[in-house]
Design an enzyme around this catalytic site. Structure first.
Site, PDB file in Angstrom:
ATOM      1  N   HIS A 199      49.678  43.720  39.459  1.00 43.62           N
ATOM      2  CA  HIS A 199      49.535  42.736  38.385  1.00 43.62           C
ATOM      3  C   HIS A 199      50.665  41.728  38.494  1.00 43.62           C
ATOM      4  CE1 HIS A 199      48.964  41.022  34.387  1.00 43.62           C
ATOM      5  NE2 HIS A 199      47.758  41.549  34.457  1.00 43.62           N
ATOM      6  N   ASP A 249      41.520  46.889  35.106  1.00 47.02           N
ATOM      7  CA  ASP A 249      40.242  46.959  35.829  1.00 47.02           C
ATOM      8  C   ASP A 249      40.039  48.281  36.555  1.00 47.02           C
ATOM      9  OD1 ASP A 249      40.885  43.580  36.354  1.00 47.02           O
ATOM     10  OD2 ASP A 249      39.202  44.362  35.216  1.00 47.02           O
TER      11      ASP A 249
END
Ligand code: SDX
Length: 419
Positions: free
Chosen positions: A301, A358
């Protein structure tokens, strides 16, 4: 706290103000940099650049914390519904009982769409990707709502009501089911599931476990600072593009595999690992190999250099749902195994690559019965309040139109000779 910083450029001494956020994150205000010094900054991917002042959500990437209007995601997920969270994100405060009732009733007032939308959807070729059609139909809604003025709060409620209808129609067309209509006696998320899964020949059986799970998943996606799709929406808002066309662009940005499209890519990756014999170590090595474009989808991320708090919550939600529904899901076990092995690998530890939202969300969608190519559509339904709040905020802040500069590396000036 220093209020200015100094830059020495070509022997000249320049002073720039420092901007501080609520949690004392600080930034050098360079809005006069080029005018005063003739130079600009260069920051591909805007990794080090704050493009706005915002009060909607806050991420502490080092601690792995996420706040919506100051409230920790862990509290919101346990104390609020998605509609309450949408109210909070759009209006800045949690609604009282009367405000929530009015908000929910108004959304129900708008939960129908013009017959032309059904006719347009009929014409869409069957091999479409749901995200492309969702973006297109969201834009088409503009043609039926031109009576709404920009200042009209109802336009946010319109989209909160209409996007789930569009999503359900797109899904039902894919699986060959006729449209299903909203039931005014149901709450927002129960309605969403009913519009997806009801069958005309039998009454819809509402499952409170699935409704609660999906409601939590929508909350987890509701806002996330200046991610790619939200910044897209803000950029269009800064040009004074309409709300619906700005959201349509945000949906297209979210579709990208490195962004919201990752939830579909995670399940495809996990299925490939199963098909190829389940050798997790081989896939981890593949993800580490710089010559191989493969990445561990659902990992890493831009902001979180610790666990994504949403991934931690989504993992628990996935485990509870699978247990409650008494599903045997080899993909969930594989995902947990893969997470454990990757987090023991120095490559992932050193680069601070943790599972993001996700990594587990697709497992939950799949258990609910949502097909892979609809996962990012569900992400869009969750992110909608955040996108709209940022579009609204950029207007309220009267931010200037977004127009970054570039470093030109093309040809020097030259003349056309051979014409
Ligand atoms: C979302 O911004 C948001 O908030 C997004 C989101 C939201 O709510 O809106 O959180 C939703 O988009 C989550 C992210 C979903 N995407 C994926 O899971 C795709 C896989 N992850 C990556 O592609 C990547 O981690 C990104 C895109 C998420 C972040 O990329 P960055 O910040 O640009 O980092 P990078 O690509 O520069 O990577 C830094 C290093 C690189 O190695 P070096 O060149 O330094 O040697 O880490 C490596 C990368 O190769 N790396 C990975 C990796 N992610 C980063 N290596 C293997 N597998 C990965 N997943």
């Amino acid at each position: 706290m220093c209020s200015v910083v100094f830059l020495d450029i070509n022997g000249c001494h320049y002073k720039f103000p420092v901007v501080y956020g609520t949690f004392y994150e600080k930034a050098i205000n360079i809005s006069q940099l080029r005018e005063n010094t003739g130079i600009m900054t260069f920051d591909p991917g805007l990794k080090n650049t704050g493009i706005a002042k915002s009060s909607i959500s806050f991420i502490d990437g080092e601690k792995g914390e996420l706040l919506y209007r100051g409230y920790p995601i862990e509290q919101i997920i346990n104390k609020c519904s998605f509609i309450e969270t949408s109210y909070l994100i759009l209006n800045g405060e949690l609604p009282n009982t009367a405000q929530l009732k009015c908000f929910s009733e108004k959304i129900k007032k708008f939960n129908h769409i013009n017959k032309e939308i059904y006719q347009i959807l009929d014409k869409v070729p069957d091999n479409y990707h749901p995200m492309g059609v969702l973006s297109f139909l969201t834009y088409v809604l503009t043609s039926f709502t031109n009576f709404i003025q920009e200042k009209d709060e109802d336009m946010y409620l319109h989209l909160l009501a209409k996007l789930p209808i569009l999503a359900s129609l797109i899904y039902r067309k894919k699986v060959g089911l006729p449209p299903s209509y909203a039931d005014k006696n149901m709450d927002y998320t129960s309605n969403l599931l009913k519009m997806f899964f009801s069958k005309s020949n039998k009454s819809y059986q509402h499952n409170p476990i699935i409704t609660d799970t999906l409601d939590k998943l929508l909350i987890l996606h509701a806002d996330h600072e200046q991610n790619c799709s939200t910044t897209t929406v803000r950029l269009l808002g800064s040009a004074h593009s309409g709300l619906f066309s700005s959201i349509s662009a945000g949906i297209s940005a979210l579709w990208g595999k490195l962004h919201g499209g990752a939830n579909q890519a995670v399940i495809e990756m996990l299925e490939n690992i199963v098909i190829s014999g389940g050798n997790i170590k081989k896939w981890i090595e593949k993800a580490k190999n710089k010559k191989d474009p493969f990445r561990l989808m659902g990992f890493g991320h831009r902001i979180y250099k610790n666990f994504d708090p949403r991934a931690k919550i989504a993992k628990k939600i996935a485990e509870n749902l699978i247990q409650e529904l008494r599903i045997v899901d080899p993909i969930l076990e594989l995902a947990k195994n893969l997470e454990e092995k990757a987090l023991q690998d120095p490559y992932f530890v050193e680069k601070k690559l943790y599972p993001n939202i996700d990594f587990y969300s697709g497992i939950i969608y799949q258990a609910i019965g949502i097909p892979k190519d609809m996962f990012t559509v569900m992400f869009s339904l969750g992110r909608l309040p955040g996108w709209m709040a940022h579009w609204k905020e950029i207007k309220l802040n009267r931010d200037p139109i977004g127009r970054p500069r570039q470093i030109y590396i093309g040809y020097k000036k030259r003349n056309i000779i051979h014409k």
